[in-house]
Scaffold this active site. Sequence first.
Site, PDB file in Angstrom:
ATOM      1  N   ARG A   1      -8.214   4.249  26.271  1.00 13.43           N
ATOM      2  CA  ARG A   1      -7.086   3.891  25.410  1.00 13.43           C
ATOM      3  C   ARG A   1      -6.952   2.384  25.204  1.00 13.43           C
ATOM      4  NH1 ARG A   1      -2.695   5.280  27.943  1.00 13.43           N
ATOM      5  NH2 ARG A   1      -3.246   7.404  28.484  1.00 13.43           N
TER       6      ARG A   1
ATOM      7  N   TYR B   1       5.911  -1.203  -0.002  1.00 15.09           N
ATOM      8  CA  TYR B   1       5.109   0.030  -0.057  1.00 15.09           C
ATOM      9  C   TYR B   1       6.007   1.229   0.262  1.00 15.09           C
ATOM     10  CZ  TYR B   1       1.059   2.985   1.262  1.00 15.09           C
ATOM     11  OH  TYR B   1       0.113   3.964   1.363  1.00 15.09           O
TER      12      TYR B   1
ATOM     13  N   ASP C   1       3.371  -7.607   5.061  1.00 14.63           N
ATOM     14  CA  ASP C   1       2.299  -6.696   4.653  1.00 14.63           C
ATOM     15  C   ASP C   1       1.381  -7.521   3.742  1.00 14.63           C
ATOM     16  OD1 ASP C   1       0.671  -4.822   3.367  1.00 14.63           O
ATOM     17  OD2 ASP C   1       2.196  -3.254   3.457  1.00 14.63           O
TER      18      ASP C   1
ATOM     19  N   LYS D   1      -8.039  -0.751   3.139  1.00 17.00           N
ATOM     20  CA  LYS D   1      -8.326  -1.301   1.821  1.00 17.00           C
ATOM     21  C   LYS D   1      -9.511  -2.271   1.887  1.00 17.00           C
ATOM     22  CE  LYS D   1      -4.762   1.208   0.948  1.00 17.00           C
ATOM     23  NZ  LYS D   1      -3.372   0.797   0.998  1.00 17.00           N
TER      24      LYS D   1
HETATM   25  C1  PLP Z   1      -2.246   1.499   1.553  1.00 18.14           C
HETATM   26  C2  PLP Z   1      -1.181   0.566   1.946  1.00 18.14           C
HETATM   27  C3  PLP Z   1      -0.593   0.628   3.201  1.00 18.14           C
HETATM   28  C4  PLP Z   1      -0.863   1.733   4.190  1.00 18.14           C
HETATM   29  O1  PLP Z   1      -2.154   1.814   4.631  1.00 18.14           O
HETATM   30  P1  PLP Z   1      -2.768   3.231   5.099  1.00 18.14           P
HETATM   31  O2  PLP Z   1      -3.990   2.849   5.822  1.00 18.14           O
HETATM   32  O3  PLP Z   1      -3.008   3.996   3.837  1.00 18.14           O
HETATM   33  O4  PLP Z   1      -1.758   3.896   5.974  1.00 18.14           O
HETATM   34  C5  PLP Z   1       0.352  -0.324   3.532  1.00 18.14           C
HETATM   35  N1  PLP Z   1       0.704  -1.282   2.667  1.00 18.14           N
HETATM   36  C6  PLP Z   1       0.168  -1.376   1.438  1.00 18.14           C
HETATM   37  C7  PLP Z   1       0.601  -2.472   0.540  1.00 18.14           C
HETATM   38  C8  PLP Z   1      -0.786  -0.443   1.028  1.00 18.14           C
HETATM   39  O5  PLP Z   1      -1.282  -0.506  -0.208  1.00 18.14           O
END
Ligand code: PLP
Length: 406
Positions: free
Chosen positions: A69, A123, A195, A220
């Site tokens: 972990r 988001y 974010d 992403k």
């Molecule tokens: C896709 C996304 C997330 C979340 O990521 P996941 O890996 O899909 O959970 C958070 N913030 C933004 C701006 C995103 O586009």
Amino acid sequence: MAHEVDGKKTDQNAPNMATKITHGGRRPEWTGAVVNPPVWRASTHLYENVAAQKSGVKSDSDTKFFYGRRGSPTQWALSDALTDMEAGAHGTLLFPSGVAAISCALMALLNPGDVLMMSDNAYDPSRAFANGTLKRMGIETRFYKPMDTQDVIAQMCGKTRVILLESPGSLTFEVQDVPAICAAAKERGIATILDNSWATSYFFPAIEKGVDISMLAGTKYIVGHSDVMMGSLTSTEKYWKKLRQTAREFGQIFSPDDAYLALRGLRTMAVRLDQHEKSALKIATWLEQQSRVIKVLHPALASCPGHEIWQRDFKGSSGLFSFILDGNEEQAEAFVDALSLFGIGYSWGGFESLALLTHPEKHRSATHWPKNGEAEQSGAVIRLHIGLEDIDDLIADLANAFKNMP
Ligand SMILES: *Cc1c(COP(=O)(O)O)cnc(C)c1O
């Protein structure tokens, strides 16, 4: 010189950054004689004797074997590389998705009775976590107008413990004054989480700009190939222990196989982002000239709210932006359906282009986004992710969809 956008010159740090992306986390004790760290699939770590096992219990180190972990060199190398990319960062925690990273950061820092401030263009799942779990825990969320910095600062009160920023915002791409908001928060002892998925630290050095915790949906651009889900929190020393403890208590672990793929994706992120930037800018400027386009929402274009702030703070722009199409819902659906190189799908940041018909009005409470047809300048908001295909082919695909639009 891919960073030369809109007359803005390449930053001194840019070559440095590409080197960090290429070399970060590559410690010989983890990689051995090969270039990439192997995949260490492990739950149990074996100790040589009882004394070694006892000293393992005492050690709180992130880069020592203890139990699965706490990860293995495959995950540590990725964490290390991400920390390297953020000047002022103390460490990076990895999560099985971006959403897991956001919810863990909020759970770590908020207590019942606290107030969370969140950007109104955040988001959608971040909003859902605040309106669901956090509300149930007795934590109030106040959504703020991302473009009204003075109002954001005025709203910070004695109970405000955390601000969750997202810049540019999801779907509509407003760029907020992150340094001003974070400086005001710091004076009041409020933690800031950004974010930073759209820019990554390649285009926006979050911690250097005053953010406490830089969050990435690694799904992403870090992974970059649409085949792994991943999230990360890169933090200053102040919040590190609290975040790490909470992640451990929640049993958050990022699998070594996924860490391997994410690290492999990361190594080419600089060249990928440079190309995403170049192609997206070319397509965004082309879209501006199309008769059925009302507005292009791309931070590097003057028509995007907060463009001046983008120009001041960012080193570049990535491949994701939206445009407002002059058409009703049916026409917009027909437009998206007519595209052949753009896939229809959630997520973004991979090598392939995507198109998504969105409805920002459904995810706003502090600001008003006009529904399609409600106001003169309203229309269908289509989000595009510009992938690594040939730019002229993508433009031809879009031109064909405009031509055949009812
Ligand atoms: C896709 C996304 C997330 C979340 O990521 P996941 O890996 O899909 O959970 C958070 N913030 C933004 C701006 C995103 O586009």
